[in-house]
Design a protein around this motif. Sequence first.
Motif, PDB file in Angstrom:
ATOM      1  N   GLY A   1     -12.161  -0.670  -6.045  1.00  0.00           N
ATOM      2  CA  GLY A   1     -12.036  -1.657  -4.984  1.00  0.00           C
ATOM      3  C   GLY A   1     -10.661  -1.731  -4.351  1.00  0.00           C
ATOM      4  O   GLY A   1     -10.484  -2.381  -3.317  1.00  0.00           O
ATOM      5  N   ARG A   2      -9.679  -1.070  -4.969  1.00  0.00           N
ATOM      6  CA  ARG A   2      -8.308  -1.080  -4.419  1.00  0.00           C
ATOM      7  C   ARG A   2      -7.853   0.318  -3.994  1.00  0.00           C
ATOM      8  O   ARG A   2      -7.115   0.457  -3.028  1.00  0.00           O
ATOM      9  CB  ARG A   2      -7.333  -1.629  -5.466  1.00  0.00           C
ATOM     10  N   PHE A   3      -8.276   1.329  -4.731  1.00  0.00           N
ATOM     11  CA  PHE A   3      -7.866   2.707  -4.445  1.00  0.00           C
ATOM     12  C   PHE A   3      -9.046   3.492  -3.875  1.00  0.00           C
ATOM     13  O   PHE A   3     -10.202   3.262  -4.259  1.00  0.00           O
ATOM     14  CB  PHE A   3      -7.404   3.406  -5.716  1.00  0.00           C
ATOM     15  N   THR A   4      -8.738   4.434  -3.000  1.00  0.00           N
ATOM     16  CA  THR A   4      -9.753   5.311  -2.438  1.00  0.00           C
ATOM     17  C   THR A   4      -9.264   6.752  -2.485  1.00  0.00           C
ATOM     18  O   THR A   4      -8.181   7.062  -1.968  1.00  0.00           O
ATOM     19  CB  THR A   4     -10.081   4.939  -0.988  1.00  0.00           C
ATOM     20  N   ILE A   5     -10.068   7.612  -3.093  1.00  0.00           N
ATOM     21  CA  ILE A   5      -9.741   9.034  -3.139  1.00  0.00           C
ATOM     22  C   ILE A   5     -10.555   9.767  -2.074  1.00  0.00           C
ATOM     23  O   ILE A   5     -11.715   9.434  -1.823  1.00  0.00           O
ATOM     24  CB  ILE A   5     -10.003   9.635  -4.543  1.00  0.00           C
ATOM     25  N   SER A   6      -9.919  10.745  -1.441  1.00  0.00           N
ATOM     26  CA  SER A   6     -10.604  11.557  -0.444  1.00  0.00           C
ATOM     27  C   SER A   6      -9.999  12.957  -0.473  1.00  0.00           C
ATOM     28  O   SER A   6      -8.949  13.175  -1.085  1.00  0.00           O
ATOM     29  CB  SER A   6     -10.472  10.940   0.955  1.00  0.00           C
ATOM     30  N   ARG A   7     -10.666  13.897   0.184  1.00  0.00           N
ATOM     31  CA  ARG A   7     -10.138  15.253   0.208  1.00  0.00           C
ATOM     32  C   ARG A   7     -10.534  15.960   1.496  1.00  0.00           C
ATOM     33  O   ARG A   7     -11.541  15.617   2.117  1.00  0.00           O
ATOM     34  CB  ARG A   7     -10.604  16.068  -1.008  1.00  0.00           C
ATOM     35  N   ASP A   8      -9.698  16.907   1.863  1.00  0.00           N
ATOM     36  CA  ASP A   8      -9.946  17.764   3.009  1.00  0.00           C
ATOM     37  C   ASP A   8     -10.098  19.176   2.446  1.00  0.00           C
ATOM     38  O   ASP A   8      -9.102  19.822   2.103  1.00  0.00           O
ATOM     39  CB  ASP A   8      -8.788  17.672   4.004  1.00  0.00           C
ATOM     40  N   ASN A   9     -11.326  19.654   2.340  1.00  0.00           N
ATOM     41  CA  ASN A   9     -11.554  20.951   1.720  1.00  0.00           C
ATOM     42  C   ASN A   9     -10.940  22.095   2.529  1.00  0.00           C
ATOM     43  O   ASN A   9     -10.508  23.096   1.962  1.00  0.00           O
ATOM     44  CB  ASN A   9     -13.057  21.188   1.537  1.00  0.00           C
ATOM     45  N   ALA A  10     -10.897  21.947   3.836  1.00  0.00           N
ATOM     46  CA  ALA A  10     -10.326  23.000   4.675  1.00  0.00           C
ATOM     47  C   ALA A  10      -8.826  23.156   4.432  1.00  0.00           C
ATOM     48  O   ALA A  10      -8.283  24.251   4.587  1.00  0.00           O
ATOM     49  CB  ALA A  10     -10.587  22.698   6.144  1.00  0.00           C
ATOM     50  N   LYS A  11      -8.186  22.064   4.026  1.00  0.00           N
ATOM     51  CA  LYS A  11      -6.734  22.086   3.788  1.00  0.00           C
ATOM     52  C   LYS A  11      -6.401  22.126   2.302  1.00  0.00           C
ATOM     53  O   LYS A  11      -5.231  22.091   1.933  1.00  0.00           O
ATOM     54  CB  LYS A  11      -6.076  20.863   4.427  1.00  0.00           C
ATOM     55  N   ASN A  12      -7.412  22.157   1.449  1.00  0.00           N
ATOM     56  CA  ASN A  12      -7.191  22.123  -0.014  1.00  0.00           C
ATOM     57  C   ASN A  12      -6.278  20.957  -0.393  1.00  0.00           C
ATOM     58  O   ASN A  12      -5.351  21.106  -1.202  1.00  0.00           O
ATOM     59  CB  ASN A  12      -6.594  23.436  -0.505  1.00  0.00           C
ATOM     60  N   THR A  13      -6.546  19.805   0.172  1.00  0.00           N
ATOM     61  CA  THR A  13      -5.688  18.634  -0.014  1.00  0.00           C
ATOM     62  C   THR A  13      -6.517  17.446  -0.486  1.00  0.00           C
ATOM     63  O   THR A  13      -7.631  17.227   0.009  1.00  0.00           O
ATOM     64  CB  THR A  13      -4.950  18.292   1.282  1.00  0.00           C
ATOM     65  N   VAL A  14      -5.944  16.690  -1.406  1.00  0.00           N
ATOM     66  CA  VAL A  14      -6.569  15.465  -1.895  1.00  0.00           C
ATOM     67  C   VAL A  14      -5.622  14.310  -1.629  1.00  0.00           C
ATOM     68  O   VAL A  14      -4.391  14.466  -1.678  1.00  0.00           O
ATOM     69  CB  VAL A  14      -6.927  15.574  -3.391  1.00  0.00           C
ATOM     70  N   TYR A  15      -6.194  13.160  -1.320  1.00  0.00           N
ATOM     71  CA  TYR A  15      -5.417  11.962  -0.986  1.00  0.00           C
ATOM     72  C   TYR A  15      -5.807  10.826  -1.925  1.00  0.00           C
ATOM     73  O   TYR A  15      -6.920  10.777  -2.444  1.00  0.00           O
ATOM     74  CB  TYR A  15      -5.685  11.542   0.451  1.00  0.00           C
ATOM     75  N   LEU A  16      -4.885   9.890  -2.078  1.00  0.00           N
ATOM     76  CA  LEU A  16      -5.178   8.658  -2.801  1.00  0.00           C
ATOM     77  C   LEU A  16      -4.585   7.505  -2.019  1.00  0.00           C
ATOM     78  O   LEU A  16      -3.362   7.349  -1.961  1.00  0.00           O
ATOM     79  CB  LEU A  16      -4.604   8.690  -4.221  1.00  0.00           C
TER      80      LEU A  16
ATOM     81  N   SER B   1       0.829  -1.200   0.000  1.00  0.00           N
ATOM     82  CA  SER B   1       0.000   0.000   0.000  1.00  0.00           C
ATOM     83  C   SER B   1       0.864   1.250   0.000  1.00  0.00           C
ATOM     84  O   SER B   1       1.998   1.238   0.516  1.00  0.00           O
ATOM     85  CB  SER B   1      -0.910   0.022   1.245  1.00  0.00           C
ATOM     86  N   LEU B   2       0.304   2.304  -0.556  1.00  0.00           N
ATOM     87  CA  LEU B   2       0.892   3.632  -0.499  1.00  0.00           C
ATOM     88  C   LEU B   2      -0.232   4.651  -0.378  1.00  0.00           C
ATOM     89  O   LEU B   2      -1.353   4.393  -0.841  1.00  0.00           O
ATOM     90  CB  LEU B   2       1.699   3.958  -1.761  1.00  0.00           C
ATOM     91  N   ARG B   3       0.098   5.802   0.211  1.00  0.00           N
ATOM     92  CA  ARG B   3      -0.871   6.889   0.289  1.00  0.00           C
ATOM     93  C   ARG B   3      -0.246   8.146  -0.304  1.00  0.00           C
ATOM     94  O   ARG B   3       0.794   8.609   0.183  1.00  0.00           O
ATOM     95  CB  ARG B   3      -1.286   7.159   1.726  1.00  0.00           C
ATOM     96  N   LEU B   4      -0.871   8.660  -1.345  1.00  0.00           N
ATOM     97  CA  LEU B   4      -0.420   9.897  -1.969  1.00  0.00           C
ATOM     98  C   LEU B   4      -1.195  11.078  -1.405  1.00  0.00           C
ATOM     99  O   LEU B   4      -2.385  10.954  -1.104  1.00  0.00           O
ATOM    100  CB  LEU B   4      -0.609   9.839  -3.484  1.00  0.00           C
ATOM    101  N   SER B   5      -0.504  12.201  -1.299  1.00  0.00           N
ATOM    102  CA  SER B   5      -1.140  13.444  -0.866  1.00  0.00           C
ATOM    103  C   SER B   5      -0.815  14.539  -1.864  1.00  0.00           C
ATOM    104  O   SER B   5       0.249  14.526  -2.492  1.00  0.00           O
ATOM    105  CB  SER B   5      -0.626  13.864   0.518  1.00  0.00           C
ATOM    106  N   CYS B   6      -1.725  15.490  -1.988  1.00  0.00           N
ATOM    107  CA  CYS B   6      -1.504  16.627  -2.872  1.00  0.00           C
ATOM    108  C   CYS B   6      -2.136  17.854  -2.226  1.00  0.00           C
ATOM    109  O   CYS B   6      -3.360  17.892  -2.025  1.00  0.00           O
ATOM    110  CB  CYS B   6      -2.111  16.385  -4.243  1.00  0.00           C
ATOM    111  N   ALA B   7      -1.302  18.828  -1.903  1.00  0.00           N
ATOM    112  CA  ALA B   7      -1.770  20.047  -1.257  1.00  0.00           C
ATOM    113  C   ALA B   7      -1.733  21.204  -2.237  1.00  0.00           C
ATOM    114  O   ALA B   7      -0.711  21.440  -2.893  1.00  0.00           O
ATOM    115  CB  ALA B   7      -0.909  20.360  -0.048  1.00  0.00           C
ATOM    116  N   ALA B   8      -2.834  21.931  -2.324  1.00  0.00           N
ATOM    117  CA  ALA B   8      -2.927  23.101  -3.200  1.00  0.00           C
ATOM    118  C   ALA B   8      -2.718  24.362  -2.384  1.00  0.00           C
ATOM    119  O   ALA B   8      -3.244  24.496  -1.274  1.00  0.00           O
ATOM    120  CB  ALA B   8      -4.287  23.142  -3.880  1.00  0.00           C
TER     121      ALA B   8
END
Length: 120
Positions: A65-80, A17-24
């Motif tokens: 079924g393997r990947f999940t995308i989510s986001r934190d609107n307060a932090k302008n960040t998206v995760y995978l 597993s890995l978790r990617l983050s992206c901050a705007a």
Amino acid sequence: QVQLVESGGGLVQPGGSLRLSCAASGRISRIYTMGWYRQAPGKQRELVAVITSGGSTNYADSVKGRFTISRDNAKNTVYLQMNSLKPEDTAVYYCNADSLTPATGRYEYWGQGTQVTVSS
């Protein structure tokens, strides 16, 4: 202008597993859809997953079924969150944000990409 900074890529064994983050960051009025795309050597860039500001998601069939995308609107960040990784998931992963700024209006921005390598 909007800057997207990705993190979390690396080398992982098949099944791992890995978790990617992206901050705007920048003078952002609003971020609409955020997403992840990937490009493997010799192939075109393809959609992996996207998420709207309201939380609606869409996934490529190959990652459902393997990947999940989510986001934190307060932090302008998206995760995978990527689980059960396969060698065919190896690619450079790019973050994308459909954003509204005072200076440029509505525009799609891209991150610089982060390498994900799945190999034993």
